[in-house]
Scaffold this motif. Structure first.
Motif, PDB file in Angstrom:
ATOM      1  N   GLN A 545      39.600  -6.216   4.246  1.00 42.85           N
ATOM      2  CA  GLN A 545      40.419  -6.491   3.062  1.00 42.85           C
ATOM      3  C   GLN A 545      40.717  -5.251   2.245  1.00 42.85           C
ATOM      4  N   VAL A 546      41.751  -5.453   1.431  1.00 42.29           N
ATOM      5  CA  VAL A 546      42.095  -4.430   0.440  1.00 42.29           C
ATOM      6  C   VAL A 546      42.106  -5.134  -0.909  1.00 42.29           C
ATOM      7  N   SER A 547      41.286  -4.633  -1.858  1.00 40.86           N
ATOM      8  CA  SER A 547      41.248  -5.315  -3.160  1.00 40.86           C
ATOM      9  C   SER A 547      41.677  -4.389  -4.279  1.00 40.86           C
ATOM     10  N   ILE A 548      42.224  -5.038  -5.329  1.00 40.60           N
ATOM     11  CA  ILE A 548      42.617  -4.262  -6.513  1.00 40.60           C
ATOM     12  C   ILE A 548      41.816  -4.809  -7.685  1.00 40.60           C
ATOM     13  N   GLN A 549      41.082  -3.915  -8.348  1.00 35.65           N
ATOM     14  CA  GLN A 549      40.316  -4.327  -9.521  1.00 35.65           C
ATOM     15  C   GLN A 549      40.824  -3.566 -10.738  1.00 35.65           C
ATOM     16  N   ILE A 550      40.637  -4.202 -11.902  1.00 41.63           N
ATOM     17  CA  ILE A 550      41.074  -3.559 -13.157  1.00 41.63           C
ATOM     18  C   ILE A 550      39.866  -3.454 -14.076  1.00 41.63           C
ATOM     19  N   ALA A 551      39.724  -2.311 -14.713  1.00 37.41           N
ATOM     20  CA  ALA A 551      38.687  -2.143 -15.746  1.00 37.41           C
ATOM     21  C   ALA A 551      39.337  -1.484 -16.942  1.00 37.41           C
ATOM     22  N   THR A 552      38.837  -1.835 -18.120  1.00 31.13           N
ATOM     23  CA  THR A 552      39.430  -1.224 -19.330  1.00 31.13           C
ATOM     24  C   THR A 552      38.331  -0.759 -20.268  1.00 31.13           C
ATOM     25  N   ASP A 553      38.729   0.113 -21.137  1.00 34.03           N
ATOM     26  CA  ASP A 553      37.845   0.520 -22.233  1.00 34.03           C
ATOM     27  C   ASP A 553      38.727   1.001 -23.350  1.00 34.03           C
ATOM     28  N   GLU A 554      38.633   0.311 -24.501  1.00 31.36           N
ATOM     29  CA  GLU A 554      39.543   0.697 -25.581  1.00 31.36           C
ATOM     30  C   GLU A 554      38.893   1.604 -26.611  1.00 31.36           C
TER      31      GLU A 554
END
Ligand code: ADP
Length: 685
Positions: A545-554
């Motif tokens: 598989q190929v996965s896309i993850q998102i992480a944020t920090d404001e």
């Protein structure tokens, strides 16, 4: 003419010796000349005062004899013409007189031919012509007369040859430091009636001090009478001679002239003996008591050979010679020591530079010398060598880079031409098939046209890549930054790649984003980056598989790396924006990358060289372009892999635009969808 080069040590040695040795010899010459002058001066003073003393002693002696003869003439024996009594008195006089020595007497009656008494072996009374009182008969003219004994009596004047036994009643011993000076005194003896009775003459010797030891500078006595006849001389042959007969007549003449003028002085370099040696002499004069009608000054010289006067010089010369030998040896040893201690540090520096074979293993320069300039030179040489090492290292690296770049360019050319040729061939082939009417149906024709279109699009993208990299390198790439919802971009990209993933049979898993996630990017180029990364992930993944993850920090400037580590196990170096950010992590389970290749993947034209990667299409420009695009958009990109076969993770970071309406929702944004359907749902939602 070729210059003969010698070592520093040799030169130093020669220079030191060529300066010190002449100084040594000149010093010796100067010291000798000074010593000679000072000895000469002291000889001059000694001999002059000795001559004065000698003259005084002679004058005193003669005066005493005169007085004694006067006394004798008054005695009864002389007045009574008792010759026997006179004889007795004269015998006693000869025996006892002191301090002078009377060697013989002669008594003569006036006009008589024979002497009445004569104890001498010859007549000593001068002729009537010479004796004034016999000529005139006047007592007032003179009563005493002194003259030279003549050459006959000369032998008696030498210290080594005392008066002969025949002339002297008894042998008198002459001390070694005395010389006997003989002369004859003659005196008239008058009766009570003032008539001339006798002429009494005596041969008298006066003792004079003379040199006994080499150190004494009394001098030998030379006496010259008023007639310039030599009365006494150390060389018996000269006694009785007139000074005009001597070779140095003019010099002696000058001396006599000076003495007559009342001067006492010193003269050098006269040949006063038959031996041709230089003499030094002090001179003075004295008046004989009576010498009528004639100049009555006698000249006395205290003379000594120059060698003797400068006797001390011989010892000084010996001492100086020994001293000079010592100094000579010392200066050679000193020269060797100095040249060695100066040249050793220089030689050590030379050896140090000679021993440098490998700059990377450079040792410290020798700094043991006590000469700071040489130590400093060593430091400078070492610094220069280290600088050289750094430069050569840089050059080596630049050379390697240039070689790598050249190799990459070659590979790129090969790849690019392949990349360009493949779609071109496809286009040409498809068009040929249609043009030659080889298609069976309209649908088949459309199929070929579609393939040609796809190939043309691919060709376009390759050409665009090349153009982009050229623009990046030229710095002429424009960015049109504008806010956009990340969800929109991701949805487009996933949609575009879903088919490809499906064809390869791998799952493409997108993030579930519940709220808009605003970012400020150049839409087109950001999308291009995501497409690049996603298509690479699919391209290099054959299963899984190929996965896309998102992480944020404001929160600005907070524990960014920590949060990064929480979302990815291993990540390559990445530049984090200072403010709030969004991180897109694209992870695949594909062929992975050997970690040693990771650092160079962002360089243009780099593709992991190897049999299997080469079987994949590509120009090696995608990652380089992506990194440049991301950095121009204030973001960054990194790639990481645990190794071949262990999949690859690409992380893209981009500043986030924080809007009030979404602040509460953003923390919950990262939820991973599990299949394609979820992705599509999430995108539409
Ligand atoms: P291209 O893909 O056109 O060759 P890129 O710059 O995009 O050029 O990629 C450079 C190289 O990095 C690729 O050739 C490949 O060797 C390696 N690479 C990039 N992404 C991946 C991935 N997801 N998995 C394995 N290798 C990758």
């Amino acid at each position: 003419m070729a210059i003969r080069r010698r070592s520093f040590r040799h030169n130093l040695l020669v220079k030191i010796l060529s300066f010190s040795l002449p100084i040594l010899f000149v010093g010796q010459a100067v010291a000798l000349s000074k010593a000679r002058n000072s000895l000469l001066l002291s000889a001059q003073q000694n001999l002059t005062s000795s001559a004065i003393r000698k003259a005084e002693a002679l004058e005193t002696g003669i005066q005493a004899i005169d007085a004694n003869i006067d006394l004798l003439a008054q005695t009864e024996a002389f007045q009574s013409n008792d010759l026997e009594a006179v004889q007795l008195i004269l015998d006693r006089v000869i025996r006892d007189t002191k301090p002078y020595d009377i060697s013989c007497v002669e008594l003569k009656a006036p006009q008589a031919k024979q002497a009445l008494i004569n104890t001498c072996d010859r007549t000593i009374i001068p002729s009537a012509k010479q004796v004034p009182w016999l000529q005139s008969g006047s007592v007032e003219i003179a009563d005493f007369y002194v003259f030279s004994p003549g050459a006959d009596a000369a032998t008696a004047s030498t210290p080594t040859d005392p008066p002969s036994a025949t002339n002297a009643p008894e042998e008198k011993e002459i001390p070694i430091d005395r010389a006997l000076i003989k002369f004859i005194v003659a005196s008239p003896v008058y009766g009570k009636d003032n008539s001339l009775r006798y002429t009494l003459a005596m041969e008298v010797g006066l003792l004079q001090l003379q040199d006994a030891t080499p150190q004494s500078l009394v001098g030998k006595t030379i006496v010259i009478d008023q007639n310039q006849i030599i009365v006494s001389h150390p060389d018996p042959d000269q006694v009785g001679k007139s000074i005009s007969d001597l070779p140095e007549a003019s010099q002696l003449d000058d001396i006599v002239g000076n003495v007559k003028a009342g001067r006492s002085s010193f003269v050098e370099a006269a040949h006063l003996s038959s031996k041709r040696e230089n003499w030094l002499a002090g001179y003075s004069g004295f008046d004989v008591p009576v010498s009528p009608k004639q100049d009555s000054v006698w000249t006395v010289l205290a003379a000594t050979p120059a060698d003797k006067a400068l006797y001390g010089l011989r010892q000084i010369r010996q001492v100086l010679f020994v001293l000079n030998i010592g100094l000579f040896i010392a200066s050679i040893l000193l020269a060797i020591y100095v040249s060695r201690s100066l040249s050793l540090p220089v030689e050590r520096l030379i050896r140090y530079t000679q021993d440098v074979k490998d700059l990377s293993q450079l040792k410290s320069a020798p700094r043991s010398s006590k000469i700071w300039e040489l130590d400093y030179l060593g430091t400078v040489i070492e610094r220069m060598l280290r600088g050289l090492e750094k430069k050569s290292d840089e050059l080596r690296r630049a050379w390697q880079d240039a070689q790598t770049a050249n190799q990459l360019k070659n590979e790129f050319l090969a790849n690019t031409s392949h990349e360009l040729r493949t779609p071109l061939n496809g286009i040409i082939g498809s068009i040929s098939v249609i043009r030659d009417g080889l298609c069976d149906s309209k649908e088949e024709e459309r199929e070929f046209l579609n393939q040609a279109d796809k190939a043309a699009m691919h060709l376009l993208s390759v050409i665009e890549d090349i153009l982009n990299i050229a623009k990046i390198e030229a710095g002429t790439l424009d960015m049109k930054i504008a806010p956009i919802d990340l969800r929109t971009v991701l949805q487009d990209v996933i949609e575009m790649e879903t088919l490809q993933a499906k064809q390869k049979g791998i799952s493409l898993i997108g993030p579930e984003l519940l709220a808009p996630l605003m970012i400020e990017v150049d839409h087109f180029r950001f999308k291009q980056v995501l497409l690049n990364i996603l298509s690479n992930a699919i391209k290099f993944t054959d299963e899984g598989q190929v996965s896309i993850q998102i992480a944020t920090d404001e929160r600005p400037n907070q524990t960014i790396n920590q949060s990064l580590e929480q979302t990815t196990e291993s990540v390559a170096e990445i530049f984090m924006p200072p403010g709030p950010w969004v991180k897109i992590i694209i992870k695949d389970s594909g062929i992975g990358i050997d970690p040693k290749h990771l650092p160079k993947l962002f360089k243009p034209f780099v593709m992991v060289d190897g049999s299997h990667t080469r079987s994949y299409e590509g120009t090696g420009l995608g990652l380089a372009i992506s990194q440049n695009f991301m950095r121009l958009m204030q973001g960054d990109i990194s790639i990481d892999s645990e190794g071949t076969g262990k999949g690859t993770t690409v992380t893209i970071v981009i500043p986030r635009l924080v809007m009030e309406i979404q602040t509460s929702e953003i923390d919950e944004v990262t939820r991973v969808a599990t299949n394609d359907r979820d992705v599509a749902k999430a995108m539409s939602g």
